[in-house]
Enzyme design. Structure first.
Site, PDB file in Angstrom:
ATOM      1  N   ASP A 177       0.850  -1.171   0.000  1.00  0.00           N
ATOM      2  CA  ASP A 177       0.000   0.000   0.000  1.00  0.00           C
ATOM      3  C   ASP A 177       0.902   1.243   0.000  1.00  0.00           C
ATOM      4  OD1 ASP A 177      -3.256   0.523   1.566  1.00  0.00           O
ATOM      5  OD2 ASP A 177      -2.133   1.758   0.151  1.00  0.00           O
ATOM      6  N   GLU A 229     -10.727   6.729   4.489  1.00  0.00           N
ATOM      7  CA  GLU A 229      -9.721   6.087   5.342  1.00  0.00           C
ATOM      8  C   GLU A 229      -9.824   6.582   6.789  1.00  0.00           C
ATOM      9  OE1 GLU A 229      -6.603   5.877   1.629  1.00  0.00           O
ATOM     10  OE2 GLU A 229      -5.924   5.199   3.581  1.00  0.00           O
TER      11      GLU A 229
HETATM   12  C1  GLC Z   1      -4.423   4.273   0.005  1.00  0.00           C
HETATM   13  C2  GLC Z   1      -5.324   3.100   0.309  1.00  0.00           C
HETATM   14  C3  GLC Z   1      -5.402   2.084  -0.784  1.00  0.00           C
HETATM   15  C4  GLC Z   1      -5.170   2.745  -2.130  1.00  0.00           C
HETATM   16  C5  GLC Z   1      -3.761   3.295  -2.148  1.00  0.00           C
HETATM   17  C6  GLC Z   1      -3.446   4.043  -3.447  1.00  0.00           C
HETATM   18  O1  GLC Z   1      -3.762   4.695   1.165  1.00  0.00           O
HETATM   19  O2  GLC Z   1      -5.086   2.402   1.531  1.00  0.00           O
HETATM   20  O3  GLC Z   1      -6.688   1.468  -0.699  1.00  0.00           O
HETATM   21  O4  GLC Z   1      -5.338   1.798  -3.173  1.00  0.00           O
HETATM   22  O5  GLC Z   1      -3.490   4.134  -1.054  1.00  0.00           O
HETATM   23  O6  GLC Z   1      -4.231   5.191  -3.540  1.00  0.00           O
END
Ligand code: GLC
Length: 737
Positions: A317, A513
């Site tokens: 991530d 988030e």
């Molecule tokens: C974010 C998320 C993830 C996403 C990634 C790219 O922090 O946790 O779900 O795909 O970053 O944007």
């Protein structure tokens, strides 16, 4: 000390390929190659689409330098690439647009032009390996202005319609293809167990079987075979594993479960995604019993890649590697921990020069083996070949005009209709007559941004006219016989007698988030409470449409409402809500999450023994006797427990199989426990979770576990096991205990 990484020289692809081919020949024979005619552009095996992908990967790997290989393991944010030529200079294999990454002007054409420009730069390297571009198209191609925005996953879970979700996946893939972008960081297959979690709306539901059933989104995005048609895009099952199970619903927190519970609650959706051929898996920021998923070799390599047989690639991530040592920034040691745990591609996302220098240093020092590097490359390149990127590296402009098309918006409107959950309908006030005199109020009645939620034209989303679409108010006015009979005031000012009903469209403003975590209460905000008070004072019957990413704490206000419709986060097609309000579509949605009586019940889930305001699976329709206000008194007298148990083989192999057994309370009262028995027929249970096993005289009996014994009438739960011996669906006997 890591050696500095000078950018590798760039040469026109075909000349370099010929040189490479010639050097290979010289290397083998020591003599200059015979004066042969220049080979065609596809002379090299990896460039030949008629060869098996494994052969193409093998040939390409053999031609790649260490820098080439390390670049393929690197994913960077588009906006960090300065200058753009670094993409080739550092052999970077993947670019992403994070939540706030955009183009200007923001339209499909500009996104496609941006993608093609980056791709042409990538193709200019000596081997011409195309980049793969990732984005969070989590409820439509939501970064692109004018794209169709579908309901967020919580609403799709309420539809209980996996086939519809697959169609949505296909529509999203087509809109992505129109911009060139070929990798979707979706679906989130999280099982949200605590509604305080800011990502609850990204979950299809609180019970594993619901997200599992919605893994059809993977097939929608990829197609039955990855790359089989130009609109196929790579899907991502995320976030592995247990992101929705953290204690307190803390985003990126700690999931404290036994392995059996983790497997039972959070693994099934990933098993199904792997079965459907998902091309990538994104790891979770969260920890399992204190160990970060990004550092968990057992979960990532042994379970995901080994036991589940996942052959795609694992991506970290966003800057998740930075978190491993608890300090800001990333180190070589953290990179090594993540890559050796099984991460194949690191979403850096910014400082790619430092990342590549450190990564090369770790490989040179032997802390990351060449075999690990090759395995990661083999996984990544296999997906690039299967996706067709080597043959079709640029945008297929035939899809660009389809971004936000009427056809896709029609699918979205259908999904909005099916996602509406009617929770209360006293006196059958709904459906509203189209000739009714209505007063519409609430901050989310005329707000595309609120009805779309987070991940909409920006990471956090925002209120206001953020993109093209139909607000819920616009839908109401369009459906009314006479729009002048529909009065709107956001705050309810001016309401008086004479209205058939007041429709209050209230709830949450956008978030994403951790910023959406709600550890300190889940009630309505002050504006909504003030608006509701104005409406109540008028004496006009109130119909509430709740626009939110999760169940909210509304038990106190509920008695003042004649009807309550959970609209979730419907996206751009707000007319799907009015379709239900006026009865053009009777509500069919079912709760994907148990609805709390109060925030103090969180986490509250089906079968945990608590008494909710509305149970998992609740949902009224029109023409049925409306439920009275939920009775705050204790449950009715229990009747002798009746239940059923349904077997489903979820996986089988030579000599054994894994089964999931769904237990349903078919009685009229709650169960406090249950037993399921069946004849083993020669097989032997090798492992079991979500229950306790006893075997006697060839017959197995499973007793409920502490956390899933209580079942309200109509509720279901499940247990699973692996067994040696022949599969089968034995006759079962279920009894309450
Ligand atoms: C974010 C998320 C993830 C996403 C990634 C790219 O922090 O946790 O779900 O795909 O970053 O944007």
């Amino acid at each position: 000390m890591s050696q500095s990484l000078a950018p590798a020289p760039r040469r026109p692809a075909i000349v370099a390929a010929l040189c490479a081919a010639a050097l290979t020949v010289i290397g083998l024979t020591g003599a200059a190659p015979p004066a042969e005619p220049a080979p065609s552009a596809a002379a090299l095996p990896y460039q030949d689409p008629t060869l098996p992908v494994a052969d193409r990967v093998g040939d390409l790997l053999s031609r790649m330098s260490l820098d080439d290989k390390l670049g393929q393991m690197t994913q960077i944010e588009k906006d960090s690439l300065v200058p753009q030529s670094d993409l080739a200079a550092y052999r970077i294999g993947s670019v992403l647009s994070g939540g706030d990454s955009t183009v200007s002007p923001n339209n499909a054409q500009t996104w496609a032009d941006t993608y093609d420009s980056l791709q042409r730069t990538a193709l200019g390297t000596s081997l011409g390996i195309p980049l793969i571009y990732g984005i969070d198209a989590v409820h439509g191609h939501n970064a692109v202005r004018g794209a169709t925005i579908f309901p967020h996953n919580i609403g799709l879970g309420a539809t209980r319609d996996p086939a519809l979700v697959q169609r949505i996946g296909r529509a999203v893939a087509e809109e992505m293809a129109g911009t060139g972008i070929d990798w979707d960081f979706a679906p989130c297959l999280c099982v949200a167990r605590d509604d305080r979690w800011g990502r609850t709306y990204e979950s299809f539901g609180e019970k594993p079987e619901l997200p599992t059933s919605m893994a059809t989104f993977v097939t929608g995005l990829q197609g039955a075979t990855l790359g089989a048609d130009p609109a196929s895009v790579l899907a991502t099952a995320k976030h592995y594993i247990g992101d929705g199970g953290t204690t307190g619903g803390v985003d990126q927190g700690n999931t404290q479960l036994t392995e059996a519970e983790l497997r039972a609650l959070h693994l099934p959706p990933f098993q199904e995604a792997v079965r459907r051929g998902v091309g990538s898996v994104m790891l979770s920021y969260s920890s399992w019993n204190g160990v970060r998923s990004h550092a968990h070799k057992y979960l990532v390599t042994d379970v995901l890649k080994g036991e589940l047989g996942f052959t795609g690639f694992v991506v970290s991530d966003w800057a998740a590697v930075d978190q491993l040592d608890g300090q800001s920034g990333f180190t070589g040691a953290e990179i090594t921990t993540a890559v050796n745990a099984g991460v194949d591609m690191v979403m850096v996302p910014y400082d790619y020069k430092k990342f590549l220098t450190l990564l090369r240093g770790e490989v040179s020092a032997g802390r990351i083996s060449q075999a690990r590097v090759d395995d990661a490359n083999r996984r990544i390149l296999t997906k690039k070949f299967q996706l067709g990127l080597f043959e079709r590296p640029l945008t297929d402009r035939s899809y660009t005009s389809g971004v936000g098309s009427a056809a896709h918006r029609a699918i979205a409107r259908e999904a909005v209709r099916e996602s509406q959950v009617l929770l209360k309908n006293d006196g059958g006030i709904l459906p509203l007559p189209k000739g009714a005199k209505l007063f519409v109020a609430g901050k989310s009645a005329d707000d595309i941004g609120n009805q779309s939620g987070g991940w909409t034209l920006g990471w956090q989303g925002r209120s206001g006219p953020v993109t093209e679409g139909t607000t819920i108010l616009q839908g109401i006015r369009a459906a009314a016989n006479d729009p002048s009979q529909v009065t709107y005031d956001r705050y309810g000012n001016g309401i008086g007698a004479g209205y058939t009903a007041a429709v209050a469209v209230i709830g949450e403003t956008p978030y994403a988030e951790g910023r959406g975590d709600r550890p300190n209460g889940m009630g309505l905000d002050q504006e909504d409470l003030s608006t509701l008070a104005r409406l109540k004072a008028s004496g006009v019957p109130v119909v509430v449409v709740l626009v939110s990413g999760r169940p909210l704490d509304i038990a106190t206000q509920l008695p003042d409402w004649k009807a309550l419709l959970a609209a979730w986060l419907p996206g751009t097609e707000g007319n799907g809500v009015s379709d239900v309000l006026f009865g053009d579509h009777a509500p069919t949605g079912k709760l994907p999450m148990t609805w709390m009586r109060g925030a103090s019940q969180q986490p509250i889930n089906d079968g945990d023994g608590q008494t909710p305001l509305f149970p998992y699976g609740h949902g009224l329709t029109y023409g049925t006797t409306p439920d009275p206000d939920p009775d705050p008194d204790p449950d009715p007298e229990p009747v002798p427990g009746a239940c059923t148990a349904q077997f489903r083989t979820v996986a089988s192999w030579s000599g054994g199989y894994q089964a999931e057994v769904t237990v349903k309370n078919t009685g009229t009262g709650p169960l406090t426990g249950w037993n399921v028995a069946w004849d083993l027929g020669g097989s032997t249970v090798s492992s079991l979770w979500n229950g306790s096993l006893t075997v006697s005289a060839g017959r197995a009996t499973v007793h409920s576990a502490a956390h899933n014994g209580a079942l309200s009438a109509g509720a279901t739960t499940s247990f699973g096991f692996t067994a040696n011996g022949p599969t089968g669906t034995p006759a079962t006997h279920c009894a309450g205990s």
